[in-house]
Write a protein that holds these residues in place. Structure first.
Motif, PDB file in Angstrom:
ATOM      1  N   LEU A  24       0.828  -1.204   0.000  1.00 40.75           N
ATOM      2  CA  LEU A  24       0.000   0.000   0.000  1.00 40.75           C
ATOM      3  C   LEU A  24       0.863   1.255   0.000  1.00 40.75           C
ATOM      4  CD1 LEU A  24      -1.565   2.330   1.897  1.00 40.75           C
ATOM      5  CD2 LEU A  24      -2.795   1.234   0.013  1.00 40.75           C
ATOM      6  N   ASP A  25       1.938   1.272   0.782  1.00 36.56           N
ATOM      7  CA  ASP A  25       2.791   2.452   0.835  1.00 36.56           C
ATOM      8  C   ASP A  25       3.418   2.751  -0.530  1.00 36.56           C
ATOM      9  OD1 ASP A  25       2.192   2.764   3.479  1.00 36.56           O
ATOM     10  OD2 ASP A  25       4.095   1.977   4.245  1.00 36.56           O
ATOM     11  N   ASP A  26       3.766   1.689  -1.277  1.00 38.98           N
ATOM     12  CA  ASP A  26       4.317   1.894  -2.616  1.00 38.98           C
ATOM     13  C   ASP A  26       3.282   2.492  -3.567  1.00 38.98           C
ATOM     14  OD1 ASP A  26       6.770   0.930  -1.856  1.00 38.98           O
ATOM     15  OD2 ASP A  26       6.521  -1.054  -2.767  1.00 38.98           O
ATOM     16  N   ALA A  27       2.019   2.113  -3.360  1.00 38.63           N
ATOM     17  CA  ALA A  27       0.967   2.554  -4.288  1.00 38.63           C
ATOM     18  C   ALA A  27       0.358   3.898  -3.907  1.00 38.63           C
ATOM     19  CB  ALA A  27      -0.139   1.503  -4.352  1.00 38.63           C
ATOM     20  N   LEU A  28       0.458   4.285  -2.639  1.00 38.63           N
ATOM     21  CA  LEU A  28      -0.194   5.508  -2.181  1.00 38.63           C
ATOM     22  C   LEU A  28       0.762   6.680  -2.358  1.00 38.63           C
ATOM     23  CD1 LEU A  28      -3.007   6.056  -1.025  1.00 38.63           C
ATOM     24  CD2 LEU A  28      -1.998   5.979   1.258  1.00 38.63           C
ATOM     25  N   PRO A  33      -7.065   9.337  -2.411  1.00 40.03           N
ATOM     26  CA  PRO A  33      -7.318   8.024  -3.017  1.00 40.03           C
ATOM     27  C   PRO A  33      -8.814   7.766  -3.138  1.00 40.03           C
ATOM     28  CG  PRO A  33      -6.681   7.760  -0.718  1.00 40.03           C
ATOM     29  CD  PRO A  33      -6.493   9.219  -1.051  1.00 40.03           C
ATOM     30  N   LYS A  34      -9.224   7.263  -4.299  1.00 40.16           N
ATOM     31  CA  LYS A  34     -10.638   6.998  -4.562  1.00 40.16           C
ATOM     32  C   LYS A  34     -10.999   5.513  -4.460  1.00 40.16           C
ATOM     33  CE  LYS A  34     -12.036  11.150  -5.800  1.00 40.16           C
ATOM     34  NZ  LYS A  34     -12.314  12.137  -4.811  1.00 40.16           N
ATOM     35  N   LEU A  35     -10.023   4.625  -4.724  1.00 39.85           N
ATOM     36  CA  LEU A  35     -10.279   3.189  -4.687  1.00 39.85           C
ATOM     37  C   LEU A  35      -8.964   2.459  -4.462  1.00 39.85           C
ATOM     38  CD1 LEU A  35     -12.195   0.705  -5.159  1.00 39.85           C
ATOM     39  CD2 LEU A  35     -11.473   0.786  -7.560  1.00 39.85           C
ATOM     40  N   VAL A  36      -9.013   1.466  -3.564  1.00 37.38           N
ATOM     41  CA  VAL A  36      -7.884   0.559  -3.342  1.00 37.38           C
ATOM     42  C   VAL A  36      -8.286  -0.825  -3.844  1.00 37.38           C
ATOM     43  CG1 VAL A  36      -6.400  -0.539  -1.627  1.00 37.38           C
ATOM     44  CG2 VAL A  36      -7.060   1.864  -1.356  1.00 37.38           C
ATOM     45  N   LEU A  37      -7.498  -1.377  -4.761  1.00 38.69           N
ATOM     46  CA  LEU A  37      -7.694  -2.732  -5.267  1.00 38.69           C
ATOM     47  C   LEU A  37      -6.611  -3.622  -4.683  1.00 38.69           C
ATOM     48  CD1 LEU A  37      -8.338  -2.142  -9.089  1.00 38.69           C
ATOM     49  CD2 LEU A  37     -10.013  -2.890  -7.404  1.00 38.69           C
ATOM     50  N   VAL A  38      -7.003  -4.806  -4.196  1.00 35.26           N
ATOM     51  CA  VAL A  38      -6.056  -5.743  -3.593  1.00 35.26           C
ATOM     52  C   VAL A  38      -6.180  -7.091  -4.270  1.00 35.26           C
ATOM     53  CG1 VAL A  38      -5.318  -6.886  -1.469  1.00 35.26           C
ATOM     54  CG2 VAL A  38      -6.238  -4.558  -1.368  1.00 35.26           C
ATOM     55  N   PHE A  39      -5.071  -7.581  -4.818  1.00 38.45           N
ATOM     56  CA  PHE A  39      -4.994  -8.919  -5.403  1.00 38.45           C
ATOM     57  C   PHE A  39      -3.914  -9.673  -4.631  1.00 38.45           C
ATOM     58  CE2 PHE A  39      -5.831  -6.161  -9.280  1.00 38.45           C
ATOM     59  CZ  PHE A  39      -7.206  -6.287  -9.185  1.00 38.45           C
ATOM     60  N   ARG A  51      -6.428  -5.308   7.616  1.00 39.15           N
ATOM     61  CA  ARG A  51      -6.215  -4.339   8.703  1.00 39.15           C
ATOM     62  C   ARG A  51      -5.015  -3.438   8.398  1.00 39.15           C
ATOM     63  NH1 ARG A  51      -8.092  -8.580  12.126  1.00 39.15           N
ATOM     64  NH2 ARG A  51      -5.976  -9.418  12.363  1.00 39.15           N
ATOM     65  N   GLU A  52      -3.930  -4.041   7.904  1.00 37.10           N
ATOM     66  CA  GLU A  52      -2.741  -3.258   7.564  1.00 37.10           C
ATOM     67  C   GLU A  52      -3.051  -2.214   6.492  1.00 37.10           C
ATOM     68  OE1 GLU A  52       0.597  -6.784   8.266  1.00 37.10           O
ATOM     69  OE2 GLU A  52       0.441  -5.755   6.338  1.00 37.10           O
ATOM     70  N   ILE A  53      -3.734  -2.650   5.450  1.00 37.74           N
ATOM     71  CA  ILE A  53      -4.005  -1.747   4.329  1.00 37.74           C
ATOM     72  C   ILE A  53      -5.006  -0.669   4.728  1.00 37.74           C
ATOM     73  CG2 ILE A  53      -4.996  -1.624   2.007  1.00 37.74           C
ATOM     74  CD1 ILE A  53      -3.801  -4.432   1.529  1.00 37.74           C
ATOM     75  N   ARG A  54      -6.067  -1.062   5.418  1.00 36.86           N
ATOM     76  CA  ARG A  54      -7.110  -0.103   5.791  1.00 36.86           C
ATOM     77  C   ARG A  54      -6.594   0.947   6.766  1.00 36.86           C
ATOM     78  NH1 ARG A  54     -12.005   0.660   3.718  1.00 36.86           N
ATOM     79  NH2 ARG A  54     -13.141   0.452   5.679  1.00 36.86           N
ATOM     80  N   SER A  55      -5.639   0.573   7.602  1.00 38.38           N
ATOM     81  CA  SER A  55      -5.133   1.530   8.585  1.00 38.38           C
ATOM     82  C   SER A  55      -4.322   2.647   7.942  1.00 38.38           C
ATOM     83  CB  SER A  55      -4.276   0.803   9.628  1.00 38.38           C
ATOM     84  OG  SER A  55      -3.057   0.341   9.051  1.00 38.38           O
ATOM     85  N   ARG A  56      -3.935   2.474   6.656  1.00 34.81           N
ATOM     86  CA  ARG A  56      -3.053   3.440   6.006  1.00 34.81           C
ATOM     87  C   ARG A  56      -3.643   4.032   4.734  1.00 34.81           C
ATOM     88  NH1 ARG A  56       1.982   1.100   8.232  1.00 34.81           N
ATOM     89  NH2 ARG A  56       3.359   2.215   6.815  1.00 34.81           N
ATOM     90  N   SER A  57      -4.899   3.683   4.412  1.00 37.50           N
ATOM     91  CA  SER A  57      -5.447   4.051   3.099  1.00 37.50           C
ATOM     92  C   SER A  57      -6.408   5.226   3.138  1.00 37.50           C
ATOM     93  CB  SER A  57      -6.137   2.841   2.469  1.00 37.50           C
ATOM     94  OG  SER A  57      -7.197   2.374   3.288  1.00 37.50           O
ATOM     95  N   ALA A  58      -6.407   5.976   4.221  1.00 35.37           N
ATOM     96  CA  ALA A  58      -7.178   7.224   4.320  1.00 35.37           C
ATOM     97  C   ALA A  58      -8.672   7.024   4.090  1.00 35.37           C
ATOM     98  CB  ALA A  58      -6.631   8.261   3.344  1.00 35.37           C
ATOM     99  N   GLY A  59      -9.177   5.849   4.472  1.00 38.49           N
ATOM    100  CA  GLY A  59     -10.608   5.592   4.375  1.00 38.49           C
ATOM    101  C   GLY A  59     -11.129   5.328   2.980  1.00 38.49           C
ATOM    102  N   GLY A  87      -6.733   7.569  -7.848  1.00 41.00           N
ATOM    103  CA  GLY A  87      -6.862   8.757  -7.030  1.00 41.00           C
ATOM    104  C   GLY A  87      -7.073  10.023  -7.840  1.00 41.00           C
ATOM    105  N   GLY A  88      -7.532  11.066  -7.126  1.00 42.34           N
ATOM    106  CA  GLY A  88      -7.722  12.368  -7.732  1.00 42.34           C
ATOM    107  C   GLY A  88      -9.168  12.661  -8.081  1.00 42.34           C
ATOM    108  N   PRO A  89      -9.520  13.946  -8.225  1.00 46.71           N
ATOM    109  CA  PRO A  89     -10.908  14.332  -8.520  1.00 46.71           C
ATOM    110  C   PRO A  89     -11.366  13.989  -9.923  1.00 46.71           C
ATOM    111  CG  PRO A  89      -9.455  16.253  -8.523  1.00 46.71           C
ATOM    112  CD  PRO A  89      -8.641  15.109  -8.023  1.00 46.71           C
ATOM    113  N   GLY A  90     -10.457  13.507 -10.767  1.00 46.93           N
ATOM    114  CA  GLY A  90     -10.862  13.058 -12.096  1.00 46.93           C
ATOM    115  C   GLY A  90     -11.599  11.731 -12.091  1.00 46.93           C
ATOM    116  N   PHE A  91     -11.665  11.086 -10.931  1.00 41.29           N
ATOM    117  CA  PHE A  91     -12.417   9.836 -10.763  1.00 41.29           C
ATOM    118  C   PHE A  91     -13.502  10.033  -9.714  1.00 41.29           C
ATOM    119  CE2 PHE A  91      -8.119   8.114 -11.809  1.00 41.29           C
ATOM    120  CZ  PHE A  91      -8.446   7.443 -12.976  1.00 41.29           C
ATOM    121  N   ALA A  92     -14.664   9.403  -9.932  1.00 42.88           N
ATOM    122  CA  ALA A  92     -15.674   9.197  -8.894  1.00 42.88           C
ATOM    123  C   ALA A  92     -15.937   7.693  -8.848  1.00 42.88           C
ATOM    124  CB  ALA A  92     -16.955   9.964  -9.202  1.00 42.88           C
ATOM    125  N   ILE A  93     -15.798   7.090  -7.682  1.00 44.94           N
ATOM    126  CA  ILE A  93     -15.871   5.633  -7.578  1.00 44.94           C
ATOM    127  C   ILE A  93     -16.727   5.245  -6.383  1.00 44.94           C
ATOM    128  CG2 ILE A  93     -14.548   3.503  -7.262  1.00 44.94           C
ATOM    129  CD1 ILE A  93     -12.190   4.871  -8.637  1.00 44.94           C
TER     130      ILE A  93
END
Length: 387
Positions: A24-28, A33-39, A51-59, A87-93
């Protein structure tokens, strides 16, 4: 300045504590952020990972799934986690989930399809679907979503994996670890979103007639038990103690092909069988009276399909450069390419992406509906390019 739109990918190898946080830290890499995808591998401690990802992904809303192998810009891996962030205002998700999907996959598709934002200022839209491919006929999921969205909103995504055990796959939604579920993200964008799809398989041998089937189960081919005919066409003897994993590994490189009215072959992934009644189970419907063939491919045909799918996704971006790509790649194609070949494939995707980040996973089925009703695929590469 805060960018209007961004897409970034992070990955971490291993299944120990901290892998989700590192990915997550590499991707954020920026704010909003508008959407976090996890594979991720099914061998991960999934509740801890979330828990690790959610604690750092700004909701930011989160969806994801387990895989048959993970894909990142640096290459393919097993026992890893890949995180992609829009991420960014160019997306609504917006995101949605449907549980107990196997009870009514069409209803599940209709339910999650309602999450696509209606934003006139963000005219480019897509519904991203991650499903339990062991839950039944996945074409029903596509029909349900299409019934709500119609032809205006394309569908894209893939079916979760469990490293070819064909037992239980997991879907991720927020802080929840689910199975028998569909998770979805409705994405609206102020720049184009392009989808490419191609499989690279060809027919071998004589056709077989489906003489008894129901939904995604095939009972007889040419009036004989389906497993027996399938193995006869391959020239294989069934060993003592054969099981679902044994059959899945054979089917990995020998799917069924169905002729469509368009003349194009649709490929059906064989997910297992019932050894007592001698039936085959597929990831989507195989109709009574259909003509089917054994299909095969080789490294050359599979890699040519990779190039075609990637270029097709870029062609839909109206000349704009990609911010990134999502790749939904069937685990069967991995079986054809082997360890060295899948590294070559991801290198080719990254090259065609011109340095844009890539994320994805090896699937149990792929979703790509751009035109027409049919949108579920097997043994195929589906690519979503984000401008």
């Amino acid at each position: 300045m805060q960018p209007d739109r961004w897409f970034a990918v992070g990955s971490a190898q291993g299944t120990g504590r901290g892998s989700g946080a590192r990915a997550l830290d590499d991707a954020l890499q920026s704010g909003d952020p508008k959407l976090v995808l996890v594979f991720c591998s099914p061998s991960q401690n999934l509740p801890e990972l979330l828990r690790e990802i959610r604690s750092r992904s700004a909701g930011a809303p989160l969806i994801g799934c387990t895989t048959g192998g993970e894909i990142a810009t640096a290459g393919p891996h097993d026992a890893s986690v890949v995180v992609a962030v829009f991420g960014g205002p160019g997306f609504a998700i917006q995101t949605a989930v449907a549980t107990h999907a196997s009870q009514d996959l069409r209803r599940a598709g209709a339910l999650v399809a309602q999450c696509v934002p209606d934003r006139p200022d963000l005219p480019h839209r897509v519904l991203l679907l991650l499903s339990d491919g062991l839950a039944g006929d996945q074409q029903e999921l596509v029909r349900g979503a299409y019934g709500v969205l119609g032809a205006a909103v394309p569908l894209v995504g893939g079916c979760a994996g469990d490293d070819l055990k064909m037992a239980t796959t997991f879907q991720l939604y927020g802080d929840r670890v689910l199975t028998d579920a569909v998770v979805a993200a409705g994405i609206a964008s102020d720049a184009p979103l392009g989808i490419g799809v191609h499989h690279g398989w060809r027919r071998v041998g004589e056709p077989m007639l489906v003489t008894a089937s129901a939904g995604n189960r095939v009972f007889t081919l040419d009036d004989r038990p389906a497993i027996d005919v399938y193995l006869d066409h391959l020239g294989l003897d069934e060993p003592t103690g054969s099981d679902q994993e044994w059959l899945a590994r054979i089917a990995l490189t020998h799917p069924l092909g169905l002729r469509r009215a368009s003349g194009e072959d649709h490929v059906r992934f064989i997910t297992g069988g019932d050894f007592s009644e001698r039936s085959l189970s597929c990831a989507a419907e195989v109709s009574n009276g259909a003509l089917v063939w054994i299909m095969e491919g080789d490294a050359k045909s599979v890699l040519e399909a990779t190039d075609t799918a990637c270029r097709g996704s870029l062609a839909a971006l109206d000349g704009q450069a990609p911010l990134g790509m999502l790749a939904f790649d069937c685990i069967a194609r991995r079986g054809v390419l082997g360890s060295a070949g899948i590294r070559t494939e991801i290198e080719r995707i990254a090259t065609i992406a011109s340095g844009a980040p890539v994320a994805g996973f090896y699937t149990y089925g792929e979703i790509a509906r751009v035109r027409g009703l049919h949108g579920f695929h097997n043994q195929t590469l589906v690519v979503l390019a984000v401008a």
